[in-house]
Design an enzyme around this catalytic site. Structure first.
Site, PDB file in Angstrom:
ATOM      1  N   ASP A   6       0.850  -1.082   0.010  1.00 19.45           N
ATOM      2  CA  ASP A   6      -0.028   0.157  -0.029  1.00 19.45           C
ATOM      3  C   ASP A   6       0.946   1.257   0.116  1.00 19.45           C
ATOM      4  O   ASP A   6       1.704   1.412   0.796  1.00 19.45           O
ATOM      5  CB  ASP A   6      -0.872  -0.001   1.304  1.00 19.45           C
ATOM      6  CG  ASP A   6      -1.995   1.182   1.477  1.00 19.45           C
ATOM      7  OD1 ASP A   6      -2.975   0.756   1.949  1.00 19.45           O
ATOM      8  OD2 ASP A   6      -1.657   2.309   0.670  1.00 19.45           O
ATOM      9  N   ASP A 101      -3.750   2.640  -5.395  1.00 20.34           N
ATOM     10  CA  ASP A 101      -2.594   2.542  -4.472  1.00 20.34           C
ATOM     11  C   ASP A 101      -2.274   1.148  -3.687  1.00 20.34           C
ATOM     12  O   ASP A 101      -1.368   1.216  -2.969  1.00 20.34           O
ATOM     13  CB  ASP A 101      -2.529   3.788  -3.543  1.00 20.34           C
ATOM     14  CG  ASP A 101      -3.739   3.548  -2.571  1.00 20.34           C
ATOM     15  OD1 ASP A 101      -4.710   3.067  -2.736  1.00 20.34           O
ATOM     16  OD2 ASP A 101      -3.580   4.514  -1.399  1.00 20.34           O
ATOM     17  N   GLU A 102      -3.175   0.419  -3.902  1.00 15.48           N
ATOM     18  CA  GLU A 102      -2.842  -0.794  -3.336  1.00 15.48           C
ATOM     19  C   GLU A 102      -2.856  -2.295  -4.229  1.00 15.48           C
ATOM     20  O   GLU A 102      -3.590  -2.186  -5.088  1.00 15.48           O
ATOM     21  CB  GLU A 102      -4.279  -1.294  -2.454  1.00 15.48           C
ATOM     22  CG  GLU A 102      -4.098  -0.462  -1.017  1.00 15.48           C
ATOM     23  CD  GLU A 102      -5.614  -0.565  -0.291  1.00 15.48           C
ATOM     24  OE1 GLU A 102      -5.596  -1.660  -0.046  1.00 15.48           O
ATOM     25  OE2 GLU A 102      -6.353   0.398  -0.039  1.00 15.48           O
TER      26      GLU A 102
END
Length: 416
Positions: A6, A101-102
């Site tokens: 993350d 974003d992960e």
DNA sequence: TCTGGGGTCCTAGGACCC
DNA sequence: TCTGGGGTCCTAGGACCC
């Protein structure tokens, strides 16, 4: 073992990569129209800026702490995201890009010291993109989420935490408040608290039947997953099941023509994404609504679901359907503030058999290809339908950073 | 003045079919 | 006229995620 990687404060970090003078300073990134806060640097969190806070409500904080404010620059964030993901993808063949974003990585079958592996990932992403990453490693996806949270919370872990024993699992779950568990939202958290369930650990101890009746099989899967039994699968589909374009407006829109133009534009934006994944759609939904915060006018919101006579991805056809739909839900003398178009019920463009009677116009296919080519080349929509006074509904983006990575005219300059 | 924009999954109930 | 079990599809609504 599974990894959840993350990016820390992703949008804020992207802004920092190209403007290192921002390091150590509080930053917030605002939503479209500079409406509300969608990302904060750690410093901004400490200063007390809440996620989702309307921009006008935090003016004082911005002043007091000299917070740097950015309009969202999704072209930049999307490009940075692709770079990060392609690095992560080199660590395992099985990965799931969970959000911008992960990323989940399935490391089953990979023989490595997990902590070392995680540290390597983090270092490489940092060096190659400038983005700080946190890595959680655990026997299941939901536990990897928990591990990631711990990695972020305790700096001495250097951004990597591995849950690889029962002791660590239980310790982590006892530490995590129930509302912070992945998959437990506000609704369920309140109910669970009322039942005396305060931590993730308490949740794992509930009788299965209770969890099932309260939260359906979704909750039951989560419970098992947190107990260490992998129950939430990796998802690998690239194609979306629905595609939406919805926006708030920079001002009130009143006339049918105003809305017509917006709906046509949203339809084209959605149709372009639809063609990119080589799908045709069979249904579309559109909605309009007035300002729900305006106390002087009754809130009006309406939507219509359209079944299309044939599957299509043609902007021309979809726009026609959309405009007909708009006629059904448009009411005069309202101050519209938001609208959207959602395409759904897809079929694969390459597998679809045309019907005998009703079909998408085959000539549109090459036309759309030409339009997509032109638009892609320039990174924004230069060919549009029903295009009217484009300037009047420009997004408000007073604090926009540059397209550092996607526009040669906006490359970062280094002076020696 | 000013409050985001996307997505996914599950369930229940009704219509309809054999 | 009434009776029955089993299936699918569709829709609306609720919950969640980032």
């Amino acid at each position: 073992m599974y990894v959840l990687a993350d990016c820390n404060n992703f949008y804020a970090s992207c802004e920092r990569v190209f403007n290192p003078s921002l390091n150590g300073k509080p930053i917030v990134v605002l939503s479209n129209n500079d409406g509300c806060v969608i990302a904060r640097s750690n410093e901004a969190k400490v200063a007390g800026v809440k996620m989702g806070a309307p921009a006008f409500q935090i003016k004082e904080l911005i002043q007091r702490y000299n917070i740097q404010v950015f309009s969202s620059n999704f072209i930049l964030y999307g490009d940075m995201s692709r770079r990060v993901m392609s690095i992560l993808a080199s660590y395992t063949p099985v990965y799931e890009v969970y959000s911008i974003d992960e990323c989940f990585l399935d490391l089953n079958g990979i023989d490595a010291d997990m902590r070392e592996y995680g540290l390597r990932m983090r270092t490489q992403v940092r060096r190659w993109t400038g983005i700080p990453l946190s890595v959680g490693v655990a026997p299941t996806k939901s536990l990897a989420k928990v591990a990631n949270r711990i990695a972020k919370k305790f700096p001495e872990l250097q951004g990597v935490h591995v849950i690889d024993s029962e002791e660590k699992r239980i310790k982590a779950l006892r530490w995590l408040p129930i509302e912070d568990v992945w998959g437990i939202g506000r609704r369920y958290a309140r109910k669970l608290r009322a039942m005396g369930v305060n931590t993730a650990y308490d949740f794992t101890q509930l009788p299965e039947s209770m969890v099932r009746s309260l939260m359906t099989v979704v909750g039951w899967r989560l419970q098992r997953d947190l107990q260490g039994i992998p129950s939430i699968e990796m998802e690998l589909p690239e194609k979306k099941d629905s595609i939406a374009t919805t926006r708030s407006f920079d001002r009130d829109y009143n006339t049918f023509e105003d809305l017509h133009e917006r709906i046509a534009t949203f339809t084209m934006m959605s149709a372009e994404k639809l063609r990119r994944q080589q799908s045709l759609c069979r249904r579309m939904m559109l909605f309009v609504e007035t300002n729900r915060f305006n106390e002087k006018e009754d809130f009006y919101s309406n939507s219509v679901l359209l079944k299309l006579p044939f599957p299509t991805s043609s902007s021309l056809e979809l726009t026609q359907f959309a405009v007909n739909g708009l006629r059904k839900i448009y009411k005069e003398n309202k101050h519209y503030k938001r609208a959207g178009v959602i395409l759904m019920d897809f079929v694969d463009a390459n597998l679809y058999q045309p019907s005998l009677f009703f079909n998408s116009n085959p000539k549109h296919k090459s036309l759309m290809e030409a339009i997509d080519k032109l638009n892609n080349k320039h990174g924004k929509m230069i060919v549009r339908l029903a295009s009217q006074d484009e300037l009047t509904h420009k997004m408000r983006r007073l604090h926009l950073s540059k397209a550092y990575t996607t526009n040669v005219d906006e490359l970062i300059e280094i002076t020696i």
